[in-house]
Design a protein around this motif. Structure first.
Motif, PDB file in Angstrom:
ATOM      1  N   ARG A 111      16.953   2.625  -1.544  1.00 33.03           N
ATOM      2  CA  ARG A 111      15.690   2.541  -1.151  1.00 33.03           C
ATOM      3  C   ARG A 111      14.682   2.543  -2.398  1.00 33.03           C
ATOM      4  O   ARG A 111      13.571   2.041  -2.275  1.00 33.03           O
ATOM      5  CB  ARG A 111      15.628   3.495  -0.101  1.00 33.03           C
ATOM      6  N   HIS A 112      14.782   3.509  -3.479  1.00 31.41           N
ATOM      7  CA  HIS A 112      13.894   3.619  -4.344  1.00 31.41           C
ATOM      8  C   HIS A 112      14.461   3.014  -5.552  1.00 31.41           C
ATOM      9  O   HIS A 112      13.644   2.919  -6.593  1.00 31.41           O
ATOM     10  CB  HIS A 112      13.854   5.195  -4.881  1.00 31.41           C
ATOM     11  N   ARG A 113      15.273   1.857  -5.601  1.00 37.93           N
ATOM     12  CA  ARG A 113      15.658   0.887  -6.455  1.00 37.93           C
ATOM     13  C   ARG A 113      15.529   1.686  -7.794  1.00 37.93           C
ATOM     14  O   ARG A 113      14.984   1.321  -8.950  1.00 37.93           O
ATOM     15  CB  ARG A 113      14.728  -0.238  -6.558  1.00 37.93           C
ATOM     16  N   LEU A 114      16.277   2.767  -7.913  1.00 38.10           N
ATOM     17  CA  LEU A 114      16.588   3.674  -8.966  1.00 38.10           C
ATOM     18  C   LEU A 114      17.311   2.503 -10.120  1.00 38.10           C
ATOM     19  O   LEU A 114      18.090   1.807  -9.950  1.00 38.10           O
ATOM     20  CB  LEU A 114      17.395   4.629  -8.981  1.00 38.10           C
TER      21      LEU A 114
END
Length: 257
Positions: free
Chosen positions: A23-26
């Motif tokens: 979701r946070h595209r780490l």
């Protein structure tokens, strides 16, 4: 043989972490930064401190349960089993001969939800010095049961002990836990002054809790998020042997097994 509950909890936890990453595209640099931080916590020996500071208050809300009994609170990382059982009245917590601080008299009553006294209860109490230091834990403090003891109650379920008033204190702030709070999250590392209790009686769940003092500047911003409204008590002054002592009191209600 695998424990099925552990398997289910681990799998669900890992799915939550993986979903967070997606979701946070780490990126790999984020992953590397987190890895370095986790290694720092491990090398500093701060995992108990980190867990107690960020997660124990939440575990506490699901562990003891709510009801017509005294709210539980976090135990924290500074509990030491095996404290001496006091036998000579007036009960006085072990102190150094030159122990500094305002003298304090604390009165306690231990009862069940019906209001009946529990004369077989034992109150295990520990707290910091007037400089916010704990025996066995902080540099300069002895590895001895200083300001730590087990206090029995009388037939009417009451007892009292003498000690000194503890002070607010900072958790270690020079390590990775304090750095995360101060430098990354912009929060302080202070805990309000408090007394720790672990109260036991046959037929009742052990009550692990803390009591805080009205007027403490950190009640609303405890870095460990451990303060509960029902555990804040007023302090007053009382005469003991011709001297003015700080006085506090509380009725503890235990949860039946």
């Amino acid at each position: 043989m695998a424990d099925q509950r552990v398997v289910e909890l681990f799998d669900e936890f890992m799915e939550m972490v993986k979903d967070f990453i997606v979701r946070h595209r780490l990126q790999y640099e984020d992953y590397a930064a987190v890895t370095r931080y986790l290694v720092r916590v491990s090398e500093a020996g701060e995992w108990p401190l980190w867990m107690d500071n960020f997660l124990e208050a939440t575990v506490d809300t699901t562990s003891y349960g709510e009801g017509p009994w005294t709210p539980s609170a976090i135990e924290g990382p500074y509990y030491k089993p095996g404290a001496p059982l006091l036998s000579r009245q007036p009960y006085t917590l072990p102190m150094r001969p030159d122990e500094a601080g305002d003298k304090m008299l604390f009165k306690a009553s231990v009862r069940n939800p019906a209001g009946e006294p529990l004369p077989a209860a034992v109150i295990d109490v520990w707290h910091a010095t007037d400089k916010g230091l704990y025996s066995f834990i902080d540099a300069g403090m002895p590895d001895d049961f200083i300001l730590r003891a087990r206090v029995p109650v009388d037939e009417d379920g009451t007892t009292a002990f003498r000690s000194i008033r503890p002070a607010p204190y900072e958790i270690p702030k020079n390590g990775p836990t304090g750095d995360l709070l101060n430098s990354v999250l912009g929060r302080h590392t202070w805990r309000p002054a408090h007394l720790h209790f672990r109260i036991t009686a046959e037929g009742y769940k052990p009550l692990v809790t803390q009591l805080y003092f009205e007027g403490d500047p950190y009640l609303d911003s405890d870095c460990a998020e451990g303060v509960k409204q029902g555990l804040i008590i007023p302090l007053s002054k009382t005469d003991v042997d011709g001297d003015s002592w700080t006085h506090g009191e509380f009725t503890f209600v235990l949860q039946p097994q």
